[in-house]
Design a protein around this motif. Structure first.
Motif, short mmCIF file in Angstrom:
data_model
loop_
_atom_site.label_atom_id
_atom_site.label_comp_id
_atom_site.label_asym_id
_atom_site.label_seq_id
_atom_site.Cartn_x
_atom_site.Cartn_y
_atom_site.Cartn_z
N GLU A 48 0.89 -1.21 0.01
CA GLU A 48 -0.38 0.11 0.15
C GLU A 48 1.06 1.08 -0.12
OE1 GLU A 48 -3.42 1.67 3.00
OE2 GLU A 48 -2.04 0.54 3.65
N ASN A 49 2.14 0.59 0.48
CA ASN A 49 2.88 2.20 1.23
C ASN A 49 3.53 2.95 -0.34
OD1 ASN A 49 1.51 2.83 3.89
ND2 ASN A 49 3.39 1.42 3.99
N GLU A 50 4.05 1.69 -1.21
CA GLU A 50 4.65 1.96 -2.28
C GLU A 50 4.46 0.31 -3.70
OE1 GLU A 50 6.83 3.41 -5.24
OE2 GLU A 50 6.21 4.32 -3.79
N PRO A 51 4.22 0.25 -4.20
CA PRO A 51 3.73 1.53 -5.09
C PRO A 51 2.71 1.64 -4.76
CG PRO A 51 3.86 -0.51 -6.58
CD PRO A 51 4.00 -0.85 -5.69
N GLY A 52 0.86 1.03 -3.65
CA GLY A 52 0.11 1.66 -3.90
C GLY A 52 -0.80 0.14 -4.86
N ILE A 53 -1.77 -0.58 -3.90
CA ILE A 53 -2.91 -1.28 -3.79
C ILE A 53 -3.81 -1.20 -4.91
CG2 ILE A 53 -1.47 -3.24 -2.52
CD1 ILE A 53 -3.79 -2.95 -0.88
N VAL A 54 -4.93 -2.26 -5.42
CA VAL A 54 -6.00 -2.23 -6.04
C VAL A 54 -6.51 -3.23 -5.37
CG1 VAL A 54 -7.51 -1.89 -7.39
CG2 VAL A 54 -5.79 -0.94 -7.57
N LEU A 55 -7.73 -3.39 -4.63
CA LEU A 55 -8.30 -4.92 -4.47
C LEU A 55 -8.97 -4.96 -5.42
CD1 LEU A 55 -9.47 -4.65 -0.62
CD2 LEU A 55 -7.25 -5.43 -1.01
N LEU A 56 -9.20 -6.25 -5.10
CA LEU A 56 -9.21 -7.68 -6.60
C LEU A 56 -10.46 -8.07 -5.86
CD1 LEU A 56 -6.90 -8.74 -8.26
CD2 LEU A 56 -7.42 -6.49 -8.79
N GLY A 57 -11.72 -7.52 -5.35
CA GLY A 57 -12.74 -7.92 -5.15
C GLY A 57 -13.47 -8.76 -5.65
N LEU A 58 -14.31 -9.90 -5.07
CA LEU A 58 -15.23 -10.94 -5.82
C LEU A 58 -16.48 -10.92 -5.82
CD1 LEU A 58 -12.72 -12.48 -5.68
CD2 LEU A 58 -13.86 -14.56 -5.65
N SER A 59 -16.80 -11.23 -7.19
CA SER A 59 -19.12 -10.10 -6.85
C SER A 59 -19.64 -11.57 -6.10
CB SER A 59 -19.41 -10.24 -8.05
OG SER A 59 -19.57 -11.67 -9.02
#
Length: 320
Positions: free
Chosen positions: A205-216
């Protein structure tokens, strides 16, 4: 459990002394990263401090490897996810080693299975991991994460094969190295399991940053078909930097498994010690406060060890 011949003879001669009273060694398979080494060490400390003549130690190693050691009589207790226990017990795990002696001792706490992509990768969902030449963490076949990752990809309509056919790469580095690999650009997609926020994910999260990949909802339902006992969990909005909405992910239960070969009276004592001192786990990491008597028989997918069952019955603890 090991017992010297002299100690066994002495116990028999004394009559009143339990078979495990003299120099008994209990080995706990506690994993190599994440929360398991912390929990395993605390379990060992509590046993050593409260059960005379018993010496508990932890054994580092992958979860299925620890199951294999249990099958060989080299591990007495181990930490795992409850969905995995019956699979391995039947010999259907990646190592193919049946562990029919695996018994439930207690459910400990839950974990959120959190797929994540690096912020600059452009990936916004698991379905997109086969859209380009992405580097995806796949664990290895002996890792507890392997079936979880396979299930997540299948639920999202993709697979390791599809990723590789698109020119992507499946990496099998260790779990403890995953965050670092995402930070230095060797991985675009990783999978983490623990509380939210989770320390390893916070590094990324601090470097390089994240995108959570949620599920439907449909994907969660498919995931639960593949791995029974898994339910939906939520990573609340704002848990990680840039996360503007709640994200739905699989929720799995962590379980302490004990060998059926371990003495019934000793298992009774171990269960009592861990229940009586369950608050000793609280504060060790985010999510550890879930450990409580009320959940200890939840999601038990194999038989409860008779020693543990006797204690729970006496204490009035039942499955909810």
């Amino acid at each position: 459990m090991k017992l010297t011949a002299a100690a066994a003879a002495l116990a028999t001669a004394m009559g009143a002394a339990p078979a495990w009273a003299q120099d008994t060694f209990v080995r706990i398979g506690s994993g190599v990263a994440g929360t398991y080494p912390i929990v395993g060490a605390k379990i060992a400390d509590l046993i050593n401090a409260n059960i005379e003549g018993v010496h508990a130690t932890t054994v580092a190693g992958g979860t299925e490897a620890n199951f294999a050691l249990m099958a060989q009589g080299e591990v007495d207790l181990l930490l795992t996810y409850s969905f995995l226990t019956p699979i391995v017990a039947r010999g259907e795990g990646s190592l193919g080693v049946p562990t029919p002696q695996a018994r439930h001792l207690m459910t400990l706490y839950g974990a959120l299975f959190q797929p994540a992509a690096t912020k600059g990768s452009g990936i916004a969902s698991l379905a997109e991991v086969d859209d380009g030449e992405y580097r995806v963490w796949g664990a290895n076949r002996t890792s507890i994460f392997y079936p979880m990752i396979v299930a997540a990809l299948e639920a999202a309509g993709t697979s390791f094969e599809a990723i590789e056919n698109a020119g992507g790469v499946i990496e099998e580095i260790g779990y403890g190295d995953e965050a670092g690999a995402m930070q230095d650009g060797r991985l675009d997609v990783g999978f983490f399991s623990g509380p939210a926020p989770y320390s390893l994910l916070m590094q990324v999260e601090n470097e390089p940053g994240i995108v959570l990949l949620g599920l439907s909802d449909d994907e969660i339902a498919k995931y639960a078909e593949i791995l029974p006992g898994v339910s939906a969990g939520t990573v609340p909005a704002g848990t990680y930097a840039g996360q503007e909405a709640d994200v739905t992910v699989p929720y799995v239960s962590n379980e302490l498994v004990v060998s059926a070969d371990l003495d019934e009276e000793l298992v009774y004592k171990i269960t009592k010690v861990l229940v009586d001192n369950h608050k000793e786990f609280h504060g060790l990491f985010a999510g550890a406060d879930e450990i409580a008597p009320a959940i200890m028989l939840r999601n038990a997918a194999v038989d409860v060890h008779p020693g543990a069952a006797r204690y729970y019955d006496e204490a009035g603890i039942a499955a909810d």
